[in-house]
Scaffold this active site. Structure first.
Site, PDB file in Angstrom:
ATOM      1  N   GLU A  26       4.504   0.464  26.233  1.00 19.04           N
ATOM      2  CA  GLU A  26       5.951   0.301  26.376  1.00 19.04           C
ATOM      3  C   GLU A  26       6.436  -0.743  25.381  1.00 19.04           C
ATOM      4  O   GLU A  26       5.950  -1.877  25.371  1.00 19.04           O
ATOM      5  CB  GLU A  26       6.300  -0.153  27.793  1.00 19.04           C
ATOM      6  CG  GLU A  26       7.785  -0.452  27.986  1.00 19.04           C
ATOM      7  CD  GLU A  26       8.110  -1.080  29.335  1.00 19.04           C
ATOM      8  OE1 GLU A  26       9.239  -1.574  29.487  1.00 19.04           O
ATOM      9  OE2 GLU A  26       7.238  -1.082  30.234  1.00 19.04           O
ATOM     10  N   GLU A  57      -6.920  -3.819  17.916  1.00 18.75           N
ATOM     11  CA  GLU A  57      -8.340  -3.639  17.645  1.00 18.75           C
ATOM     12  C   GLU A  57      -8.628  -2.146  17.471  1.00 18.75           C
ATOM     13  O   GLU A  57      -8.077  -1.310  18.181  1.00 18.75           O
ATOM     14  CB  GLU A  57      -9.163  -4.202  18.809  1.00 18.75           C
ATOM     15  CG  GLU A  57     -10.665  -4.157  18.562  1.00 18.75           C
ATOM     16  CD  GLU A  57     -11.463  -4.742  19.724  1.00 18.75           C
ATOM     17  OE1 GLU A  57     -12.629  -5.113  19.496  1.00 18.75           O
ATOM     18  OE2 GLU A  57     -10.926  -4.816  20.857  1.00 18.75           O
ATOM     19  N   HIS A  77       0.623   1.222  31.990  1.00 21.42           N
ATOM     20  CA  HIS A  77       1.086   0.830  30.654  1.00 21.42           C
ATOM     21  C   HIS A  77       0.985  -0.669  30.400  1.00 21.42           C
ATOM     22  O   HIS A  77       0.769  -1.461  31.318  1.00 21.42           O
ATOM     23  CB  HIS A  77       2.520   1.323  30.404  1.00 21.42           C
ATOM     24  CG  HIS A  77       3.599   0.621  31.167  1.00 21.42           C
ATOM     25  ND1 HIS A  77       4.262   1.189  32.228  1.00 21.42           N
ATOM     26  CD2 HIS A  77       4.157  -0.615  31.021  1.00 21.42           C
ATOM     27  CE1 HIS A  77       5.174   0.345  32.692  1.00 21.42           C
ATOM     28  NE2 HIS A  77       5.125  -0.765  31.979  1.00 21.42           N
ATOM     29  N   HIS A 125      -4.781  -8.718  22.401  1.00 24.86           N
ATOM     30  CA  HIS A 125      -4.608  -7.519  21.583  1.00 24.86           C
ATOM     31  C   HIS A 125      -4.570  -6.272  22.455  1.00 24.86           C
ATOM     32  O   HIS A 125      -4.893  -6.317  23.637  1.00 24.86           O
ATOM     33  CB  HIS A 125      -5.745  -7.374  20.560  1.00 24.86           C
ATOM     34  CG  HIS A 125      -7.115  -7.260  21.179  1.00 24.86           C
ATOM     35  ND1 HIS A 125      -7.995  -8.317  21.265  1.00 24.86           N
ATOM     36  CD2 HIS A 125      -7.767  -6.215  21.766  1.00 24.86           C
ATOM     37  CE1 HIS A 125      -9.116  -7.920  21.860  1.00 24.86           C
ATOM     38  NE2 HIS A 125      -8.989  -6.650  22.177  1.00 24.86           N
TER      39      HIS A 125
END
Length: 321
Positions: free
Chosen positions: A235, A308, A171, A262
């Site tokens: 998260e 993105e 994550h 990003h």
């Protein structure tokens, strides 16, 4: 035209790096493979895409747009020899925002020892503090890399081996000001599912874990985090009360000083997805039609983080990445 958010993937997280050789070496040591490099000499930057790609990996052999759990390293030419160039890791005041990326491992004690033996530093070792089942290593730029266990810690404490082929880029954590706004955005607009909530009332913060794909079981078969074996999890960390402070905001990593850039979502049909985002009245950083690059768009989330949007080339061919 139609787009199905169930086919979206949380493809990658972008981090700016000072010296790509050092950074690639670190993530390769963690078991990742350099699956793609994009050189942009005219604009004086290069992109390095790393992912788990062994036969035991979650998306072994897939096209890079048809994966989750990629780390994209961005190198701007010359930074490696500039003593004044520093990256913000997102965890220091007043530039908090991005928190960490997280790798889940088969044997957390052996994985941490292996990193320590190789000379890498830690923000938090397993033995530090109260939480003895997670650690935070530091990559060469000072970004935090959380390590979590795929197996119960007590089962692996007397085993000195770790198989890096079984690791997952699990994550990416970002802090959010208003959890309700962010949860609504990532579920309703981006189409993610809320898989897990970790409430920490004594410490006054909550963690929310979202992803694409099937619903996670409430409990895993071995009693550990039921989404530890996944890739492509987001998260969100919410500290109580920030939503009530009109002047409070997080650093998005793209304002100076820079660091995290990003997250990226790949979609089934880029034009249809962007049309849907338009209908959802998103705030755009870059529409598909803006600028020279017509194959990527950027949406802003409620905290001004960049997202993105790219075509999944397996589902529909658009460009020759």
């Amino acid at each position: 035209m139609a787009t199905d958010t169930a086919k979206y993937k949380f493809n990658h997280s972008m981090l700016r790096v000072k010296d790509p050789k050092q950074s690639v070496k670190f993530y390769e040591f963690l078991g990742m493979k350099l699956i793609k490099t994009m050189k942009n000499p005219d604009a004086k930057f290069d992109l390095y895409y790393l992912a788990y790609d062994s036969p035991k990996a979650a998306s072994h052999g897939n096209h890079w747009t048809d994966r989750e759990g990629i780390i994209e390293l961005t190198h701007n030419y010359g930074t490696e020899s500039d003593p004044e160039y520093n990256i913000t890791n997102g965890n220091t005041e007043p530039y908090k925002g991005f928190g960490h990326v997280c790798v889940s491992v088969d044997n957390i004690q052996a994985a941490c020892q292996r990193l320590e033996d190789a000379g890498y530093k830690f923000q938090k070792k397993l033995t530090d503090g109260r939480m003895r089942s997670i650690a935070f290593a530091l990559d060469p730029n000072g970004y935090w890399v959380e390590l979590i266990a795929q197996n119960p810690v007590e089962q692996t404490e007397n085993v000195n081996e770790t198989d890096i082929q079984t690791y997952r880029m699990n994550h990416t954590m970002i802090r959010v000001k208003d959890h309700e706004k962010s949860l609504n955005f990532y579920q309703d607009v981006m189409g993610m599912k809320l898989q897990r909530i970790s409430e920490n009332k004594d410490a006054k913060f909550n963690l929310y874990f979202l992803s694409y794909g099937p619903d996670a079981p409430k409990q895993s078969s071995n009693g550990v985090n039921p989404i530890a074996d996944r890739e492509g999890v987001l998260e969100l960390t919410w500290n109580y009360g920030t939503e009530n402070d009109a002047n409070f905001k997080y650093h998005n990593g793209n304002d100076q000083p820079q660091g995290f850039g990003h997250i990226c979502i790949t979609v089934d049909d880029l034009d249809a997805a962007c049309s849907r985002f338009e209908d959802k009245k998103v705030t755009w950083k870059k529409r598909l039609t803006d600028g020279r690059m017509k194959d990527i768009a950027f949406v802003l989330d409620p905290d001004n983080y960049w997202i993105e949007i790219v075509q999944n080339e397996k589902l529909k061919q658009r460009c020759n990445w």
